[in-house]
Structure formats: C-alpha cells, structure tokens
Design a protein around this motif. Structure first.
Motif, PDB file in Angstrom:
ATOM      1  N   PHE A 287       1.245   6.158   4.411  1.00 59.28           N
ATOM      2  CA  PHE A 287       1.800   4.550   4.382  1.00 59.28           C
ATOM      3  C   PHE A 287       2.441   4.248   2.436  1.00 59.28           C
ATOM      4  CE2 PHE A 287      -0.907   5.243   8.037  1.00 59.28           C
ATOM      5  CZ  PHE A 287      -0.003   4.663   9.319  1.00 59.28           C
ATOM      6  N   ARG A 288       3.249   3.244   3.135  1.00 53.74           N
ATOM      7  CA  ARG A 288       3.864   2.651   1.991  1.00 53.74           C
ATOM      8  C   ARG A 288       3.937   0.992   2.066  1.00 53.74           C
ATOM      9  NH1 ARG A 288       8.910   3.933  -0.247  1.00 53.74           N
ATOM     10  NH2 ARG A 288       9.170   5.341   1.612  1.00 53.74           N
ATOM     11  N   LEU A 289       3.519   0.470   1.841  1.00 59.29           N
ATOM     12  CA  LEU A 289       3.147  -0.807   2.002  1.00 59.29           C
ATOM     13  C   LEU A 289       4.481  -1.646   0.952  1.00 59.29           C
ATOM     14  CD1 LEU A 289      -0.286  -1.260   3.717  1.00 59.29           C
ATOM     15  CD2 LEU A 289       1.988  -0.316   5.082  1.00 59.29           C
ATOM     16  N   GLY A 290       5.267  -3.175   1.442  1.00 57.21           N
ATOM     17  CA  GLY A 290       5.456  -3.814   0.762  1.00 57.21           C
ATOM     18  C   GLY A 290       5.925  -5.071   0.776  1.00 57.21           C
ATOM     19  N   VAL A 291       5.534  -6.317   0.344  1.00 53.95           N
ATOM     20  CA  VAL A 291       6.060  -7.313   0.376  1.00 53.95           C
ATOM     21  C   VAL A 291       6.697  -8.312  -0.065  1.00 53.95           C
ATOM     22  CG1 VAL A 291       5.401  -9.729   0.862  1.00 53.95           C
ATOM     23  CG2 VAL A 291       3.199  -7.872   1.784  1.00 53.95           C
ATOM     24  N   GLY A 292       7.837  -8.906  -0.291  1.00 56.05           N
ATOM     25  CA  GLY A 292       8.627  -9.202  -1.443  1.00 56.05           C
ATOM     26  C   GLY A 292       9.239 -11.128  -0.602  1.00 56.05           C
ATOM     27  N   ILE A 293       9.845 -11.975  -1.196  1.00 57.55           N
ATOM     28  CA  ILE A 293       9.668 -12.851  -1.522  1.00 57.55           C
ATOM     29  C   ILE A 293      11.266 -13.414  -2.130  1.00 57.55           C
ATOM     30  CG2 ILE A 293       9.245 -15.334  -1.345  1.00 57.55           C
ATOM     31  CD1 ILE A 293       6.869 -13.777   0.408  1.00 57.55           C
ATOM     32  N   ALA A 294      11.742 -14.114  -1.654  1.00 62.37           N
ATOM     33  CA  ALA A 294      13.226 -14.530  -1.942  1.00 62.37           C
ATOM     34  C   ALA A 294      13.739 -15.978  -1.609  1.00 62.37           C
ATOM     35  CB  ALA A 294      14.831 -13.612  -1.029  1.00 62.37           C
ATOM     36  N   PHE A 295      13.885 -16.313  -2.973  1.00 60.27           N
ATOM     37  CA  PHE A 295      14.129 -17.775  -2.774  1.00 60.27           C
ATOM     38  C   PHE A 295      16.138 -18.073  -2.444  1.00 60.27           C
ATOM     39  CE2 PHE A 295      10.212 -17.782  -4.789  1.00 60.27           C
ATOM     40  CZ  PHE A 295       9.369 -18.708  -4.326  1.00 60.27           C
TER      41      PHE A 295
END
Length: 323
Positions: A287-295
């Motif tokens: 598995f590859r897990l990712g989290v991104g936050i964009a304003f």
C-alpha cells in the motif's frame, strides 16, 4: 431562487467541464500544485496532467482518491494501470465530483423537491516510450455533467510528451490538456460555451544527485496572453514546488505554491494561504498512503486522501507461499 441557480449552472456547463477535469486527482498531485507535467515515478495519477508521464513502473497498480471540499461536497478518482510491454502502458479510470443536494422552487417560490449536481468523466490513457529519452501519451476523457434536470455530454482529450535525462536527472514535460467540446446538451438552454478551454502546460523537474530532493517549475495556460496587466498575467502561469522523496519512493513530502490560485483567489486585504499546498505519504508493504492539503481561498481548504495498491507485491507473496 435555487431553481434559477440550477438553470444558471446548466447555462455555464462549458466552464464547469473544464473546472471539474482540472481538479487535483490525488494527494500527491494536490501537494505539488495540481498540474505537474514533469513527474516521473510510480504514481500513475500524474498521467492525468501529462499522459506521457505514465510509465511501466505503474504496472498492475490501483489508485483510489477522495477529496473533501466544502459541506456535503467532494470529488473522487480511481485508476488501474497495465503494461503491455516495457514501452506500452495503458491506464483506465474515472473522475467524479459531487456537489450535494439543494432545494428546488418553482417561479412562484413553492418548494418542489430537491435536485443534485454531479460531474463524471471516464479516462483512458495510453503512453509509449519511444527511446531512452522521450515518451509520448494521449488521454481520452468523455464527461457527463448533470445539474438538476439538465445533462450535458462532452468529449475531451490530452496529449503530452516527456523528455527524460537519467544522467542529469532532469525531466521536461509538455502537455495540451482539455481540447474538445460538448457533443450534446439540454434543450431550451443557452450554453455558455461548446468548447473546453485549452491548457498548454510546460514543466521541468530536477532531482539532486546527493539528496532525496526534487524541484519542480511549471508554466500553465501558455495559450492565454490577453490580460491587460502583463505582470499579473505572467505571474499567474507559475507553479513552484519540491518533493523530499528517495528514489525508492518509500515516502514523500511535498510543498508547492500555485500563483494563479494565490493571485486570483486570495484576498488582498486579509492574510491568506491561497495558492499554498503541501502533503506527505508513505509506502507500507503493498500500500501507498497519501494526504494532501490545498488552500484555494480564505474560506476553501481541501483535504485530499489517496490509497494505492501494488497488485504485483500481492502476487509475489502469493507465489512465494507456494499456494
């Protein structure tokens, strides 16, 4: 009236198609500004920015993504990649945006029920490695937009080329995104545009030889040169970003700034993070897990979540167990 709002949305479907297809499709793409065309690696979702970036290393991988926008709204994407050879790779997937439900009223102000608004596109991407330096790719994107009782069908596509230099660790990508237009629309509604606005994007990335750092510089909307403010027009074209990512891609930490978002959506009278994006991810077994936050603006922050599965890893473990 909300019913009028739905009709207005239907009248603007030409713009909605373009906006929907340009949403960041994964945590990593979001963290790097949403439109990186010079990425090479195992994350196949970057192929939706530049189809030429799809490589054989993405073979037999499934990628699932969901983004939380505002209340009861969000968008999702998924893709599966299969290589026919070390040079020929195919990816199939979809993008979907859900804008929630709203009350609908007739001309007299009487409530007549609820309506929903949704966008959906199927994506099919093919890439070919021409030689050790160049690859090309194309994506076909039929899209359906449904706003209340109004439905529109469009057909668009992307084409791209990528230059790879494995000695200097430099990649250069060029993509023409969202060419095409509407094939069918609702009767009795004047549509704003029958064409998807083009987005010509050029990008370059440079990996440092002695550190797990990659720098990105992207110039987008190169076909638009009609703004009266030349400085502002040029400034909006830039996306700058960086990754901390080893060649094994066991983890990544990304940061970027999209000048178009910052200059267009930011509030000049209020301190804002508009245009800034960041995120991180890690590889855990298959598995590859990712989290991104964009304003996006002072009131719009989007959280992006990604889960990728490497079926090759599962197959290897299955065979090694002797089953």
């Amino acid at each position: 009236m909300l019913q009028c709002a739905v009709v207005c949305n239907a009248q603007q479907m030409g713009t909605a198609v373009s906006t929907f297809l340009e949403f960041p499709v994964s945590a990593h793409t979001a963290a790097l500004g949403g439109n990186t065309v010079s990425f090479t690696g195992g994350d196949q979702m970057f192929a939706l920015s530049n189809p030429a970036s799809l490589g054989a290393e993405s073979h037999n991988q499934i990628n699932l993504n969901y983004s939380v926008y505002m209340y009861h709204t969000g968008y999702a994407s998924a893709a599966y990649t299969y290589k026919f050879s070390d040079k020929d790779v195919f990816m199939a997937g979809f993008q979907a945006a859900m804008y929630g439900k709203m009350k609908s009223y007739d001309a007299s102000g009487t409530e007549i029920g609820t309506v929903s608004a949704n966008d959906f596109a199927f994506t099919a991407t093919y890439s070919r490695l021409l030689n050790k330096y160049f690859s090309i790719g194309v994506t076909l994107k039929p899209a359906i937009n449904s706003y209340g009782g109004y439905t529109s069908f469009s057909l668009g596509g992307d084409v791209g080329v990528m230059f790879h230099d494995t000695v200097s660790l430099v990649n250069v990508g060029l993509a023409v995104q969202n060419f095409g237009g509407r094939l069918a629309g609702p009767e009795g509604v004047t549509l704003a545009s029958k064409w998807m606005p083009l987005n010509v994007t050029l990008g370059v990335s440079k990996r440092l030889k002695k550190a797990p750092i990659v720098f990105y510089l992207t110039l987008q909307n190169l076909q638009k040169w009609n703004d009266s403010n030349v400085g502002l027009m040029i400034g909006k074209k830039f996306i700058v970003g960086m990754d901390i990512m080893p060649k094994s891609e066991k983890f990544w930490v990304g940061l970027s700034y999209n000048f178009d978002r910052g200059l267009s959506l930011g509030n000049p009278t209020v301190m804002s993070l508009s245009g800034l994006s960041f995120g991180g991810g890690a590889k855990l077994y298959m598995f590859r897990l990712g989290v991104g936050i964009a304003f996006y603006s002072t009131s719009a922050v989007t959280a992006h979540f990604s889960l990728a599965m490497d079926i090759n890893w599962f197959n290897k473990k299955f065979r090694s167990s002797g089953v």
